[in-house]
Design a protein around this motif. Structure first.
Motif, PDB file in Angstrom:
ATOM      1  N   LEU A   1       1.034  -1.198  -0.152  1.00 33.78           N
ATOM      2  CA  LEU A   1      -0.040   0.095  -0.060  1.00 33.78           C
ATOM      3  C   LEU A   1       0.922   1.001  -0.163  1.00 33.78           C
ATOM      4  O   LEU A   1       0.597   2.195  -0.694  1.00 33.78           O
ATOM      5  N   PHE A   2       1.907   1.306   0.689  1.00 36.61           N
ATOM      6  CA  PHE A   2       3.001   2.150   0.669  1.00 36.61           C
ATOM      7  C   PHE A   2       3.712   2.243  -0.711  1.00 36.61           C
ATOM      8  O   PHE A   2       3.830   3.347  -1.108  1.00 36.61           O
ATOM      9  N   HIS A   3       4.242   1.199  -1.132  1.00 35.24           N
ATOM     10  CA  HIS A   3       5.022   1.110  -2.426  1.00 35.24           C
ATOM     11  C   HIS A   3       4.393   1.847  -3.524  1.00 35.24           C
ATOM     12  O   HIS A   3       4.864   2.291  -4.283  1.00 35.24           O
ATOM     13  N   GLU A   4       3.043   1.454  -3.427  1.00 36.22           N
ATOM     14  CA  GLU A   4       2.048   1.715  -4.640  1.00 36.22           C
ATOM     15  C   GLU A   4       1.514   3.203  -4.455  1.00 36.22           C
ATOM     16  O   GLU A   4       0.630   3.618  -5.349  1.00 36.22           O
ATOM     17  N   GLY A   5       1.899   3.753  -3.295  1.00 36.10           N
ATOM     18  CA  GLY A   5       1.590   5.302  -2.973  1.00 36.10           C
ATOM     19  C   GLY A   5       0.199   5.269  -2.638  1.00 36.10           C
ATOM     20  O   GLY A   5      -0.627   6.456  -2.758  1.00 36.10           O
ATOM     21  N   ILE A   6      -0.584   4.229  -2.422  1.00 36.50           N
ATOM     22  CA  ILE A   6      -2.114   4.390  -2.019  1.00 36.50           C
ATOM     23  C   ILE A   6      -2.050   4.956  -0.662  1.00 36.50           C
ATOM     24  O   ILE A   6      -2.890   5.857  -0.378  1.00 36.50           O
TER      25      ILE A   6
ATOM     26  N   LEU B   1     -15.038  16.311 -14.615  1.00 33.73           N
ATOM     27  CA  LEU B   1     -15.890  15.016 -14.717  1.00 33.73           C
ATOM     28  C   LEU B   1     -14.834  13.771 -14.699  1.00 33.73           C
ATOM     29  O   LEU B   1     -15.071  12.721 -13.989  1.00 33.73           O
ATOM     30  N   THR B   2     -13.771  13.981 -15.584  1.00 35.99           N
ATOM     31  CA  THR B   2     -12.613  12.869 -15.601  1.00 35.99           C
ATOM     32  C   THR B   2     -12.292  12.796 -14.333  1.00 35.99           C
ATOM     33  O   THR B   2     -11.826  11.537 -13.873  1.00 35.99           O
ATOM     34  N   CYS B   3     -11.704  13.725 -13.792  1.00 34.65           N
ATOM     35  CA  CYS B   3     -11.118  13.770 -12.373  1.00 34.65           C
ATOM     36  C   CYS B   3     -12.042  13.090 -11.295  1.00 34.65           C
ATOM     37  O   CYS B   3     -11.706  12.620 -10.459  1.00 34.65           O
ATOM     38  N   LEU B   4     -13.212  13.385 -11.471  1.00 35.15           N
ATOM     39  CA  LEU B   4     -14.479  12.902 -10.355  1.00 35.15           C
ATOM     40  C   LEU B   4     -14.515  11.268 -10.461  1.00 35.15           C
ATOM     41  O   LEU B   4     -14.422  10.693  -9.535  1.00 35.15           O
ATOM     42  N   GLN B   5     -14.401  10.875 -11.819  1.00 38.80           N
ATOM     43  CA  GLN B   5     -14.210   9.377 -11.885  1.00 38.80           C
ATOM     44  C   GLN B   5     -13.002   8.938 -11.325  1.00 38.80           C
ATOM     45  O   GLN B   5     -13.094   7.819 -10.680  1.00 38.80           O
ATOM     46  N   GLN B   6     -11.750   9.268 -11.564  1.00 40.31           N
ATOM     47  CA  GLN B   6     -10.636   8.923 -10.934  1.00 40.31           C
ATOM     48  C   GLN B   6     -10.665   9.160  -9.346  1.00 40.31           C
ATOM     49  O   GLN B   6     -10.414   8.175  -8.765  1.00 40.31           O
ATOM     50  N   LEU B   7     -11.095   9.998  -8.938  1.00 33.91           N
ATOM     51  CA  LEU B   7     -11.272  10.481  -7.375  1.00 33.91           C
ATOM     52  C   LEU B   7     -12.234   9.167  -6.912  1.00 33.91           C
ATOM     53  O   LEU B   7     -11.781   8.748  -5.847  1.00 33.91           O
ATOM     54  N   LYS B   8     -13.295   9.118  -7.648  1.00 33.01           N
ATOM     55  CA  LYS B   8     -14.173   7.672  -7.169  1.00 33.01           C
ATOM     56  C   LYS B   8     -13.133   6.546  -7.142  1.00 33.01           C
ATOM     57  O   LYS B   8     -13.520   5.749  -6.085  1.00 33.01           O
ATOM     58  N   GLN B   9     -12.587   6.415  -8.001  1.00 39.23           N
ATOM     59  CA  GLN B   9     -11.770   5.008  -8.121  1.00 39.23           C
ATOM     60  C   GLN B   9     -10.739   4.971  -7.037  1.00 39.23           C
ATOM     61  O   GLN B   9     -10.681   3.811  -6.466  1.00 39.23           O
ATOM     62  N   GLU B  10     -10.061   5.958  -6.943  1.00 39.75           N
ATOM     63  CA  GLU B  10      -9.093   6.108  -5.915  1.00 39.75           C
ATOM     64  C   GLU B  10      -9.547   5.789  -4.449  1.00 39.75           C
ATOM     65  O   GLU B  10      -9.093   5.375  -3.744  1.00 39.75           O
ATOM     66  N   TYR B  11     -10.660   6.576  -4.333  1.00 40.14           N
ATOM     67  CA  TYR B  11     -11.222   6.671  -2.978  1.00 40.14           C
ATOM     68  C   TYR B  11     -11.837   5.342  -2.658  1.00 40.14           C
ATOM     69  O   TYR B  11     -11.466   4.900  -1.698  1.00 40.14           O
ATOM     70  N   PHE B  12     -12.623   4.527  -3.339  1.00 42.41           N
ATOM     71  CA  PHE B  12     -12.965   3.281  -3.130  1.00 42.41           C
ATOM     72  C   PHE B  12     -12.030   2.266  -3.073  1.00 42.41           C
ATOM     73  O   PHE B  12     -12.001   1.411  -2.214  1.00 42.41           O
ATOM     74  N   LEU B  13     -10.901   2.456  -3.914  1.00 45.30           N
ATOM     75  CA  LEU B  13      -9.751   1.520  -3.661  1.00 45.30           C
ATOM     76  C   LEU B  13      -8.854   1.573  -2.116  1.00 45.30           C
ATOM     77  O   LEU B  13      -8.913   0.682  -1.655  1.00 45.30           O
TER      78      LEU B  13
END
Lengths: 136, 151
Positions: B17-22, B113-125
């Protein structure tokens, strides 16, 4: 909105930040050091607290806030005669933003998020680490 | 042996999680602040982050769906999200927020809108990963052990 944590050590700080999660983390940092903390969710509330007669040994002031931002609040506090150290907090601020905050009367600028080490450095610099209140 | 296996699984799960920058060092800072006087501190902060984030994502979706987009409002929400994600160490969420703010400044609805999609992806991850991390911690504590720390 203001919340006061009671401490027996006599040191008092004010945190001005509109983010509830940031406030939770700083609250914990303060608790660990036994520092009584009041919180204000924007600059206007911070100024109101001071006008009500609250006195602090340290003020942590976020930069971007709705209603009244950090530099405006700092300017107003200084015009009220507040000499308490004001440490500006911001993430990814440009140099011009830092400069304008310092010109408004802030004593220092620290990058957010506040880590344990950064926090300890701030306390040491402004005389709060050893339980002595800073001179006003 | 069971405890040792659980602790090994925890480290094997957490390290990437740290190596992947999550997650970044700020998450470790929260863990360092947790102690016997407040043994659930990290869980409390992260739970508040989840609640706050989902409200912000709903607001962002609604605001960007308007015919005339109020970019100041969008920016204010993204600013909040950026601050919260930075405070808990959700590095990739924070990075998307930074890009998102640039599109708000340019009043670029498509970019937002593109950023919102990315944000949702990263948040739920990050939410999924943290929920698993907390479950592993509960299992370790239930087995009578202590959480191995990354620092």
């Amino acid at each position: 909105m203001a919340a006061l944590a009671i401490s027996s050590c006599g040191r008092r700080a004010l945190l001005v930040d509109d983010n509830v999660i940031n406030r939770m983390v700083v609250r914990k940092l303060m608790e660990e050091q036994g520092i009584a903390l009041e919180e204000a969710e924007n600059g206007k509330k911070a100024v109101e607290l001071v006008k009500e007669g609250r006195v602090f040994d340290l003020i942590l002031m976020d930069r971007e806030m709705l209603v009244m931002d950090g530099p405006q609040a700092t300017k107003q506090l200084r015009s009220l005669g507040v000499t308490t150290p004001i440490v500006a907090l911001s993430a990814d601020a440009m140099q011009s933003d830092k400069d304008s905050f310092l010109q408004a009367g802030a004593d220092d600028f620290v990058e957010k998020p506040l880590s344990i080490d950064k926090f300890a450095l701030v306390l040491t610099k402004y005389g709060l680490q050893d339980g002595q209140a800073a001179d006003q | 042996m069971e405890l040792a296996n659980l602790q090994r699984r925890y480290l094997d799960f957490t390290s990437p999680l740290f190596h992947e920058g999550i997650l970044d060092n700020q998450f470790t800072q929260l863990q360092q602040l947790q102690d016997e006087s407040n043994p659930e501190f990290v869980l409390e902060v992260v739970t508040l982050f989840f609640d706050d984030s989902e409200k912000l994502l709903n607001e962002l979706t609604r605001t960007l769906d308007q015919q005339v987009v109020d970019f100041k409002k969008v920016d204010a929400h993204v600013h909040q999200f950026k601050g919260s994600s930075a405070s808990i160490g959700a590095q990739r969420v924070k990075n998307v927020c930074m890009a998102f703010r640039n599109y708000c400044e340019e009043m670029d609805q498509e970019g937002c809108l593109t950023c919102l999609q990315q944000l949702k992806q990263e948040y739920f991850l990050v939410k999924n990963k943290l929920e698993t991390l907390f479950k592993l911690e509960q299992q370790i504590v239930a087995a009578g052990g202590s959480i191995p720390m990354m620092w």
